[in-house]
Write a protein that holds these residues in place. Sequence first.
Motif, PDB file in Angstrom:
ATOM      1  N   VAL A  11     -30.261  16.586 -47.903  1.00  0.00           N
ATOM      2  CA  VAL A  11     -29.410  17.406 -47.051  1.00  0.00           C
ATOM      3  C   VAL A  11     -29.500  16.846 -45.641  1.00  0.00           C
ATOM      4  O   VAL A  11     -30.589  16.757 -45.064  1.00  0.00           O
ATOM      5  CB  VAL A  11     -29.848  18.881 -47.058  1.00  0.00           C
ATOM      6  N   LEU A  12     -28.353  16.435 -45.098  1.00  0.00           N
ATOM      7  CA  LEU A  12     -28.294  15.952 -43.721  1.00  0.00           C
ATOM      8  C   LEU A  12     -27.884  17.124 -42.831  1.00  0.00           C
ATOM      9  O   LEU A  12     -26.751  17.603 -42.909  1.00  0.00           O
ATOM     10  CB  LEU A  12     -27.288  14.811 -43.589  1.00  0.00           C
ATOM     11  N   VAL A  13     -28.796  17.579 -42.006  1.00  0.00           N
ATOM     12  CA  VAL A  13     -28.545  18.755 -41.182  1.00  0.00           C
ATOM     13  C   VAL A  13     -27.369  18.518 -40.244  1.00  0.00           C
ATOM     14  O   VAL A  13     -26.497  19.376 -40.064  1.00  0.00           O
ATOM     15  CB  VAL A  13     -29.804  19.147 -40.383  1.00  0.00           C
ATOM     16  N   GLY A  14     -27.313  17.325 -39.638  1.00  0.00           N
ATOM     17  CA  GLY A  14     -26.206  16.985 -38.751  1.00  0.00           C
ATOM     18  C   GLY A  14     -26.045  17.978 -37.617  1.00  0.00           C
ATOM     19  O   GLY A  14     -26.983  18.251 -36.869  1.00  0.00           O
ATOM     20  N   SER A  70     -25.176  21.214 -38.100  1.00  0.00           N
ATOM     21  CA  SER A  70     -25.158  22.550 -38.698  1.00  0.00           C
ATOM     22  C   SER A  70     -25.648  23.625 -37.742  1.00  0.00           C
ATOM     23  O   SER A  70     -25.284  24.793 -37.889  1.00  0.00           O
ATOM     24  CB  SER A  70     -26.017  22.571 -39.971  1.00  0.00           C
ATOM     25  N   ASN A  71     -26.478  23.225 -36.788  1.00  0.00           N
ATOM     26  CA  ASN A  71     -26.975  24.198 -35.810  1.00  0.00           C
ATOM     27  C   ASN A  71     -25.892  24.614 -34.816  1.00  0.00           C
ATOM     28  O   ASN A  71     -26.099  25.542 -34.030  1.00  0.00           O
ATOM     29  CB  ASN A  71     -28.175  23.619 -35.047  1.00  0.00           C
ATOM     30  N   HIS A  72     -24.761  23.911 -34.840  1.00  0.00           N
ATOM     31  CA  HIS A  72     -23.650  24.238 -33.945  1.00  0.00           C
ATOM     32  C   HIS A  72     -22.368  24.349 -34.788  1.00  0.00           C
ATOM     33  O   HIS A  72     -21.471  23.511 -34.673  1.00  0.00           O
ATOM     34  CB  HIS A  72     -23.489  23.160 -32.869  1.00  0.00           C
ATOM     35  N   PRO A  73     -22.273  25.354 -35.640  1.00  0.00           N
ATOM     36  CA  PRO A  73     -21.131  25.441 -36.576  1.00  0.00           C
ATOM     37  C   PRO A  73     -19.775  25.517 -35.895  1.00  0.00           C
ATOM     38  O   PRO A  73     -18.789  25.003 -36.425  1.00  0.00           O
ATOM     39  CB  PRO A  73     -21.430  26.725 -37.368  1.00  0.00           C
ATOM     40  N   ASP A  74     -19.709  26.126 -34.722  1.00  0.00           N
ATOM     41  CA  ASP A  74     -18.424  26.241 -34.024  1.00  0.00           C
ATOM     42  C   ASP A  74     -17.924  24.900 -33.519  1.00  0.00           C
ATOM     43  O   ASP A  74     -16.719  24.748 -33.242  1.00  0.00           O
ATOM     44  CB  ASP A  74     -18.547  27.213 -32.836  1.00  0.00           C
ATOM     45  N   LEU A  89     -19.160  17.137 -41.937  1.00  0.00           N
ATOM     46  CA  LEU A  89     -18.801  18.072 -40.873  1.00  0.00           C
ATOM     47  C   LEU A  89     -17.976  19.237 -41.402  1.00  0.00           C
ATOM     48  O   LEU A  89     -18.072  20.358 -40.900  1.00  0.00           O
ATOM     49  CB  LEU A  89     -18.024  17.344 -39.767  1.00  0.00           C
ATOM     50  N   LEU A  90     -17.172  18.985 -42.437  1.00  0.00           N
ATOM     51  CA  LEU A  90     -16.319  20.032 -42.997  1.00  0.00           C
ATOM     52  C   LEU A  90     -16.905  20.672 -44.253  1.00  0.00           C
ATOM     53  O   LEU A  90     -16.423  21.720 -44.691  1.00  0.00           O
ATOM     54  CB  LEU A  90     -14.936  19.463 -43.328  1.00  0.00           C
ATOM     55  N   ALA A  91     -17.916  20.042 -44.838  1.00  0.00           N
ATOM     56  CA  ALA A  91     -18.486  20.554 -46.088  1.00  0.00           C
ATOM     57  C   ALA A  91     -19.452  21.702 -45.814  1.00  0.00           C
ATOM     58  O   ALA A  91     -20.159  21.713 -44.805  1.00  0.00           O
ATOM     59  CB  ALA A  91     -19.193  19.432 -46.840  1.00  0.00           C
ATOM     60  N   SER A  92     -19.482  22.657 -46.732  1.00  0.00           N
ATOM     61  CA  SER A  92     -20.451  23.750 -46.611  1.00  0.00           C
ATOM     62  C   SER A  92     -21.828  23.286 -47.072  1.00  0.00           C
ATOM     63  O   SER A  92     -22.851  23.780 -46.592  1.00  0.00           O
ATOM     64  CB  SER A  92     -19.998  24.950 -47.452  1.00  0.00           C
ATOM     65  N   ARG A  93     -21.859  22.331 -47.995  1.00  0.00           N
ATOM     66  CA  ARG A  93     -23.126  21.778 -48.497  1.00  0.00           C
ATOM     67  C   ARG A  93     -23.186  20.305 -48.077  1.00  0.00           C
ATOM     68  O   ARG A  93     -22.522  19.448 -48.651  1.00  0.00           O
ATOM     69  CB  ARG A  93     -23.173  21.922 -50.015  1.00  0.00           C
TER      70      ARG A  93
END
Length: 316
Positions: free
Chosen positions: A13-16, A18-22, A85-89
């Motif tokens: 899992v690449l967090v990328g 994810s901490n800034h979903p907006d 960036l667009l994937a939920s997983r």
Amino acid sequence: MQPENSSVVSELVLVGFSNHPDAEVPLFFLFSMIYLKSCSANTALIALVALESSLQTPMYFLLCHLAFLNVFFSTVVVPKMLCNLLASRKVISSTFCLTQTYVMLFLEATECFLLAVMALDRYVAICYPLYLLMMSWSFCLALAVGAWTVGFFASVVPLYFTILPLCGLPVVDYIFCELPILLHMFCGDTALQETMMGIGGAGTVLFPFILIIISYLRILVAVMRMDSAEGRKKAFATCTSHLTVVIIYYGTGLIRYLRPKSLYSAEGDKLISLFYAVINPMLNPFIYSLRNREVKGTMARVMGRLKRARVSDWNP
């Protein structure tokens, strides 16, 4: 170092971001535009050199190799990053992750050697009047092939023979896969891998950098001995673009690897990685073309020919 969980992982899992979903959707469009701009600019530069005989010189031949490398590098990183960036997983298979690591290591090493070869080309062009005789096409081809070959054998081959399976928690707080990030996930003791990475870094980064420094010191001495101020200005102008690319490339690496530990942060590493993996490949063709009257003039002529050909097609 032995991971807490010794089970071999099949995907990570690449967090990328994810901490800034907006920010993920705006970043998707931003990075998509940068990627398209990078690919189109580098491809246009290659096409321009292929179409225009006045640009078919050793410098532009080597520049085409750098442009191809930039497209290759961006394509290895950006499309998967855009998907995540667009994937939920936000996952990446361990096979693709290791492939990405191999390819990025190979391209990073090759770029270092290509930059060193380009510095040698500038040194010969300024310091030797018989430049075109010394830098023949066969010699230029040998230098370019040598850069790719040495880059491969100095990076991919050592990693292939020392790679270990990935174990531990399959979560990586990063945006793509590369060796320093995955090192702590290798099963078993990684002392050999860390030693090989240090030796490889010295051979593929430090050695070309020393060659670049020596080349530019020799260029500086030769330019200072010129009697003509116009000649000195012209000599410096031929080196400006390459020197700018070298400073950006090595400067980014120095910031990333030689920062004090107190300045390390996951978010900071992501930003630095974005710069050298996404933004830098886009900058290179513009650095070489926007400051180069020869390229801009040639581009204007090619566009003029294409426009006239289009008009003649409409008016047979």
